[in-house]
Design a protein around this motif. Structure first.
Motif, PDB file in Angstrom:
ATOM      1  N   SER A   1       0.832  -1.217   0.000  1.00  0.00           N
ATOM      2  CA  SER A   1       0.000   0.000   0.000  1.00  0.00           C
ATOM      3  C   SER A   1       0.858   1.256   0.000  1.00  0.00           C
ATOM      4  CB  SER A   1      -0.885   0.017   1.259  1.00  0.00           C
ATOM      5  OG  SER A   1      -1.746  -1.088   1.249  1.00  0.00           O
ATOM      6  N   PRO A   2       0.317   2.365  -0.539  1.00  0.00           N
ATOM      7  CA  PRO A   2       1.071   3.623  -0.517  1.00  0.00           C
ATOM      8  C   PRO A   2       1.137   4.246   0.880  1.00  0.00           C
ATOM      9  CG  PRO A   2      -1.100   3.962  -1.490  1.00  0.00           C
ATOM     10  CD  PRO A   2      -0.963   2.492  -1.272  1.00  0.00           C
ATOM     11  N   VAL A   3       0.210   3.891   1.742  1.00  0.00           N
ATOM     12  CA  VAL A   3       0.136   4.479   3.085  1.00  0.00           C
ATOM     13  C   VAL A   3       0.236   3.344   4.110  1.00  0.00           C
ATOM     14  CG1 VAL A   3      -1.312   5.864   4.647  1.00  0.00           C
ATOM     15  CG2 VAL A   3      -1.387   6.292   2.176  1.00  0.00           C
ATOM     16  N   ASP A   4       1.031   3.525   5.146  1.00  0.00           N
ATOM     17  CA  ASP A   4       1.170   2.518   6.206  1.00  0.00           C
ATOM     18  C   ASP A   4       1.667   1.161   5.694  1.00  0.00           C
ATOM     19  OD1 ASP A   4       0.347   4.313   8.144  1.00  0.00           O
ATOM     20  OD2 ASP A   4      -1.752   3.691   8.053  1.00  0.00           O
ATOM     21  N   SER A   5       2.584   1.194   4.759  1.00  0.00           N
ATOM     22  CA  SER A   5       3.101  -0.053   4.184  1.00  0.00           C
ATOM     23  C   SER A   5       3.955  -0.823   5.183  1.00  0.00           C
ATOM     24  CB  SER A   5       3.948   0.252   2.951  1.00  0.00           C
ATOM     25  OG  SER A   5       5.019   1.098   3.335  1.00  0.00           O
ATOM     26  N   TYR A   6       4.426  -0.135   6.219  1.00  0.00           N
ATOM     27  CA  TYR A   6       5.310  -0.775   7.202  1.00  0.00           C
ATOM     28  C   TYR A   6       4.528  -1.444   8.324  1.00  0.00           C
ATOM     29  CZ  TYR A   6       4.093   3.555   9.518  1.00  0.00           C
ATOM     30  OH  TYR A   6       3.372   4.583  10.070  1.00  0.00           O
ATOM     31  N   VAL A   7       3.201  -1.339   8.262  1.00  0.00           N
ATOM     32  CA  VAL A   7       2.356  -1.888   9.326  1.00  0.00           C
ATOM     33  C   VAL A   7       1.967  -3.319   8.984  1.00  0.00           C
ATOM     34  CG1 VAL A   7       0.071  -1.662  10.378  1.00  0.00           C
ATOM     35  CG2 VAL A   7       1.463   0.372   9.993  1.00  0.00           C
ATOM     36  N   THR A   8       2.000  -4.190   9.991  1.00  0.00           N
ATOM     37  CA  THR A   8       1.557  -5.569   9.780  1.00  0.00           C
ATOM     38  C   THR A   8       0.168  -5.760  10.395  1.00  0.00           C
ATOM     39  OG1 THR A   8       3.814  -6.395   9.801  1.00  0.00           O
ATOM     40  CG2 THR A   8       2.067  -8.001  10.254  1.00  0.00           C
ATOM     41  N   PRO A   9      -0.847  -5.940   9.555  1.00  0.00           N
ATOM     42  CA  PRO A   9      -2.184  -6.152  10.133  1.00  0.00           C
ATOM     43  C   PRO A   9      -2.273  -7.505  10.829  1.00  0.00           C
ATOM     44  CG  PRO A   9      -2.284  -6.155   7.708  1.00  0.00           C
ATOM     45  CD  PRO A   9      -0.860  -5.946   8.085  1.00  0.00           C
ATOM     46  N   GLU A  10      -2.979  -7.533  11.937  1.00  0.00           N
ATOM     47  CA  GLU A  10      -3.182  -8.769  12.708  1.00  0.00           C
ATOM     48  C   GLU A  10      -4.676  -8.959  12.911  1.00  0.00           C
ATOM     49  OE1 GLU A  10      -0.847 -10.770  13.736  1.00  0.00           O
ATOM     50  OE2 GLU A  10       0.996  -9.565  13.577  1.00  0.00           O
ATOM     51  N   PRO A  11      -5.118 -10.198  13.050  1.00  0.00           N
ATOM     52  CA  PRO A  11      -6.528 -10.433  13.374  1.00  0.00           C
ATOM     53  C   PRO A  11      -6.872  -9.800  14.723  1.00  0.00           C
ATOM     54  CG  PRO A  11      -5.451 -12.471  12.691  1.00  0.00           C
ATOM     55  CD  PRO A  11      -4.368 -11.452  12.875  1.00  0.00           C
ATOM     56  N   TRP A  12      -8.020  -9.155  14.822  1.00  0.00           N
ATOM     57  CA  TRP A  12      -8.432  -8.512  16.084  1.00  0.00           C
ATOM     58  C   TRP A  12      -9.934  -8.651  16.273  1.00  0.00           C
ATOM     59  CZ3 TRP A  12     -10.790  -3.261  16.329  1.00  0.00           C
ATOM     60  CH2 TRP A  12     -11.125  -2.767  15.061  1.00  0.00           C
ATOM     61  N   ASP A  13     -10.363  -8.422  17.517  1.00  0.00           N
ATOM     62  CA  ASP A  13     -11.781  -8.527  17.866  1.00  0.00           C
ATOM     63  C   ASP A  13     -12.486  -7.229  17.522  1.00  0.00           C
ATOM     64  OD1 ASP A  13     -12.030 -11.172  19.084  1.00  0.00           O
ATOM     65  OD2 ASP A  13     -10.594 -10.393  20.548  1.00  0.00           O
ATOM     66  N   MET A  14     -12.997  -7.155  16.310  1.00  0.00           N
ATOM     67  CA  MET A  14     -13.643  -5.931  15.874  1.00  0.00           C
ATOM     68  C   MET A  14     -15.054  -5.881  16.445  1.00  0.00           C
ATOM     69  SD  MET A  14     -13.435  -4.749  11.998  1.00  0.00           S
ATOM     70  CE  MET A  14     -14.762  -3.745  11.440  1.00  0.00           C
ATOM     71  N   PRO A  15     -15.485  -4.707  16.958  1.00  0.00           N
ATOM     72  CA  PRO A  15     -16.837  -4.627  17.542  1.00  0.00           C
ATOM     73  C   PRO A  15     -17.894  -5.053  16.520  1.00  0.00           C
ATOM     74  CG  PRO A  15     -15.605  -2.584  17.891  1.00  0.00           C
ATOM     75  CD  PRO A  15     -14.772  -3.427  16.991  1.00  0.00           C
ATOM     76  N   GLY A  16     -18.836  -5.845  16.960  1.00  0.00           N
ATOM     77  CA  GLY A  16     -19.943  -6.225  16.074  1.00  0.00           C
ATOM     78  C   GLY A  16     -19.696  -7.483  15.257  1.00  0.00           C
ATOM     79  N   TYR A  17     -18.504  -8.044  15.345  1.00  0.00           N
ATOM     80  CA  TYR A  17     -18.222  -9.266  14.585  1.00  0.00           C
ATOM     81  C   TYR A  17     -17.968 -10.431  15.540  1.00  0.00           C
ATOM     82  CZ  TYR A  17     -17.732  -6.400  10.410  1.00  0.00           C
ATOM     83  OH  TYR A  17     -17.969  -5.541   9.370  1.00  0.00           O
ATOM     84  N   GLU A  18     -18.420 -11.626  15.136  1.00  0.00           N
ATOM     85  CA  GLU A  18     -18.280 -12.787  16.009  1.00  0.00           C
ATOM     86  C   GLU A  18     -16.863 -13.334  16.021  1.00  0.00           C
ATOM     87  OE1 GLU A  18     -21.161 -15.818  15.227  1.00  0.00           O
ATOM     88  OE2 GLU A  18     -22.820 -14.468  15.736  1.00  0.00           O
ATOM     89  N   ASP A  19     -16.245 -13.360  14.832  1.00  0.00           N
ATOM     90  CA  ASP A  19     -14.884 -13.897  14.738  1.00  0.00           C
ATOM     91  C   ASP A  19     -13.902 -12.742  14.666  1.00  0.00           C
ATOM     92  OD1 ASP A  19     -15.541 -16.882  14.123  1.00  0.00           O
ATOM     93  OD2 ASP A  19     -16.805 -15.713  12.781  1.00  0.00           O
ATOM     94  N   LYS A  20     -12.632 -13.086  14.896  1.00  0.00           N
ATOM     95  CA  LYS A  20     -11.599 -12.070  14.699  1.00  0.00           C
ATOM     96  C   LYS A  20     -11.586 -11.668  13.226  1.00  0.00           C
ATOM     97  CE  LYS A  20      -8.288 -13.424  18.307  1.00  0.00           C
ATOM     98  NZ  LYS A  20      -8.379 -12.303  19.221  1.00  0.00           N
ATOM     99  N   VAL A  21     -11.220 -10.414  12.977  1.00  0.00           N
ATOM    100  CA  VAL A  21     -11.204  -9.908  11.608  1.00  0.00           C
ATOM    101  C   VAL A  21      -9.816  -9.361  11.323  1.00  0.00           C
ATOM    102  CG1 VAL A  21     -12.135  -8.137  10.070  1.00  0.00           C
ATOM    103  CG2 VAL A  21     -13.657  -9.339  11.616  1.00  0.00           C
ATOM    104  N   ILE A  22      -9.320  -9.594  10.101  1.00  0.00           N
ATOM    105  CA  ILE A  22      -8.050  -8.985   9.687  1.00  0.00           C
ATOM    106  C   ILE A  22      -8.315  -8.084   8.482  1.00  0.00           C
ATOM    107  CG2 ILE A  22      -7.403 -11.004   8.253  1.00  0.00           C
ATOM    108  CD1 ILE A  22      -4.459 -10.334   9.015  1.00  0.00           C
ATOM    109  N   MET A  23      -7.684  -6.920   8.478  1.00  0.00           N
ATOM    110  CA  MET A  23      -7.948  -5.957   7.404  1.00  0.00           C
ATOM    111  C   MET A  23      -6.665  -5.328   6.909  1.00  0.00           C
ATOM    112  SD  MET A  23     -11.148  -3.666   8.509  1.00  0.00           S
ATOM    113  CE  MET A  23     -12.785  -4.365   8.402  1.00  0.00           C
ATOM    114  N   ALA A  24      -6.578  -5.176   5.606  1.00  0.00           N
ATOM    115  CA  ALA A  24      -5.521  -4.366   5.010  1.00  0.00           C
ATOM    116  C   ALA A  24      -6.181  -3.150   4.399  1.00  0.00           C
ATOM    117  CB  ALA A  24      -4.792  -5.156   3.934  1.00  0.00           C
ATOM    118  N   ALA A  25      -5.786  -1.975   4.845  1.00  0.00           N
ATOM    119  CA  ALA A  25      -6.366  -0.750   4.280  1.00  0.00           C
ATOM    120  C   ALA A  25      -5.323   0.347   4.377  1.00  0.00           C
ATOM    121  CB  ALA A  25      -7.647  -0.360   5.005  1.00  0.00           C
ATOM    122  N   GLY A  26      -4.318   0.274   3.532  1.00  0.00           N
ATOM    123  CA  GLY A  26      -3.285   1.314   3.489  1.00  0.00           C
ATOM    124  C   GLY A  26      -3.738   2.431   2.581  1.00  0.00           C
TER     125      GLY A  26
END
Ligand code: PLP
Length: 409
Positions: free
Chosen positions: A336-361
């Motif tokens: 991604s052009p933004v936040d390319s150095y960040v490693t997304p990890e699965p997390w407990d997102m509010p409103g979701y039953e399972d952990k969610v992982i997202m890439a959005a740079g």
């Protein structure tokens, strides 16, 4: 990219040519449509000017709505930076269309995840709390269940709601032809019902929008398809004037409707974004088709299948393990052009039953017209990949993801 990946991508690109041509034709037709709407509304620099306070006679706001209405073949539109997200826009529309005692029929199965609490929530200001009842009809073989619909429509629901895109389910988005048939069916069985379509991720994928084939109201987010990656925030509603006015009264106040609302920054990104949107959507679609052919060549299942013309900008890819899925989503972030150095990890997102992982740079926070990917961590391991402002960016990101995937295998 390594030699093997390069070859794979080149082959995928060759397979994609005829779909690419069809996508380009649609982009041309939609650009023509947008351009005509700009001309007919005599858009000029004065429409970009910021306003303050009440925003009476805000020509930028009013003309933007007029242009959207024309592009979407609608009588009227309400386009506003004060519609804060897709979910908020859909909420305002539902509350604008429905009153206590009315009924809502969800005709394409459960609506998008974030709408569930708005419809069925308890003691949170939901439709249910206001005495609005909802029925849901699940899809049948990925199409509307017309038999069940016929029965439900006998009760003449106030609003019949459908979602154009797939949300987080393994199905193709609806084509405009499917919507056309659906709208005819609803109007025949229950002429007074208002057909309301969640149009998120569908704008400019086809040459016409659901409003051109019978939908009474459509709504969507400006940080997805319709504003080319430039709008900083906002939502739109388009449709029959009476309904758009009711919704405007809900957004602001009864009888005030769309007469107020200022924006202290410039409206230029909304206009320029709409102008670019047909092309940006085409870029995203081509990236999506390239991803599909590439992943199919590696024997991964994708939806829709690579050789089908897509009806929205999302591509679902099924992975064998959670490790593969996570690696893939992380690759999208690294490219991604933004936040390319960040490693997304699965997390407990509010409103979701399972952990969610997202890439959005992304440049605009959470803007999914920009290349992004997300997934709940549960079997089957499906990544939902969407967006891409440029085809080149999609191509590079796909190649890097495949490099990593094949190196790990
Ligand atoms: C994104 C989306 C929404 C919600 O929009 P947000 O901006 O994320 O709140 C609703 N419906 C569909 C089909 C969507 O894709």
């Amino acid at each position: 990219m390594n030699e093997k990946t390069k070859k794979l991508i080149n082959n995928a690109e060759k397979s994609a040519q005829s779909i690419f041509e069809a996508i380009d034709e649609t982009a041309l037709a939609n650009t023509q449509k947008v351009l005509t709407a700009f001309k007919n509304n005599r858009i000029s620099a004065r429409h970009f000017a910021p306003t303050t306070g009440y925003g009476y006679d805000d020509v930028g706001r009013d003309a933007l709505s007029a242009v959207f209405a024309e592009v979407f073949n609608a009588e009227s539109a309400l386009v506003s930076p004060n519609l804060l997200s897709g979910t908020h826009t859909l909420t305002v529309a539902l509350f604008g269309l429905l009153k206590t005692g009315d009924t809502l029929l969800c005709a394409s199965g459960a609506p998008y995840d974030t709408l569930l609490e708005i419809i069925h929530g308890e003691n949170n200001g939901s439709l249910l709390d206001y005495g609005i009842k909802t029925d849901t009809i699940d899809l049948k073989n990925n199409d509307f269940d017309y038999d069940s619909l016929a029965v439900a429509l006998q009760k003449e629901p106030t609003v019949v709601f459908a979602t154009r895109s797939r949300g987080y389910s393994w199905r193709e988005a609806f084509s405009i032809e499917t919507f056309s048939k659906f709208c005819r069916f609803v109007k025949e069985k229950s002429p007074k019902s208002i057909i309301f379509v969640d149009n998120c991720y569908g704008e400019f994928v086809s040459e016409v929008e659901p409003t051109a084939v019978g939908a009474d109201v459509i709504a969507g987010s400006l940080i997805k398809n319709p504003c080319g990656g430039l709008a900083p925030t906002g939502g739109y509603i388009a449709g029959k004037t009476a309904y758009v006015n009711s919704i405007a009264n809900r957004l602001t106040s009864p009888s005030i409707g769309a007469e107020v609302g200022s924006y202290a920054a410039t409206y230029r990104p909304f206009y320029q974004g709409l102008f670019l949107a047909p092309t940006i959507v085409a870029n995203a679609l081509k990236g999506s088709v390239l991803l599909a052919f590439s992943m199919e060549n590696l024997n991964y299942e994708v939806s829709p299948a690579a050789n089908l013309r897509p009806n929205d900008i999302i591509r679902s890819v099924k992975f064998n393990t959670s490790e593969e899925l996570i690696s893939f989503i992380q690759s999208i972030q690294y490219a991604s052009p933004v936040d390319s150095y960040v490693t997304p990890e699965p997390w407990d997102m509010p409103g979701y039953e399972d952990k969610v992982i997202m890439a959005a740079g992304t440049f605009v926070q959470g803007a999914s017209i920009e290349l992004s990917a997300d997934s709940p961590i549960r079997a089957p391991y499906i990544a939902y990949v969407q967006g891409g402002l440029t085809y080149e960016h999609c191509k590079i990101a796909i190649a890097e993801a495949i490099d990593r995937l094949t190196a790990a295998n």
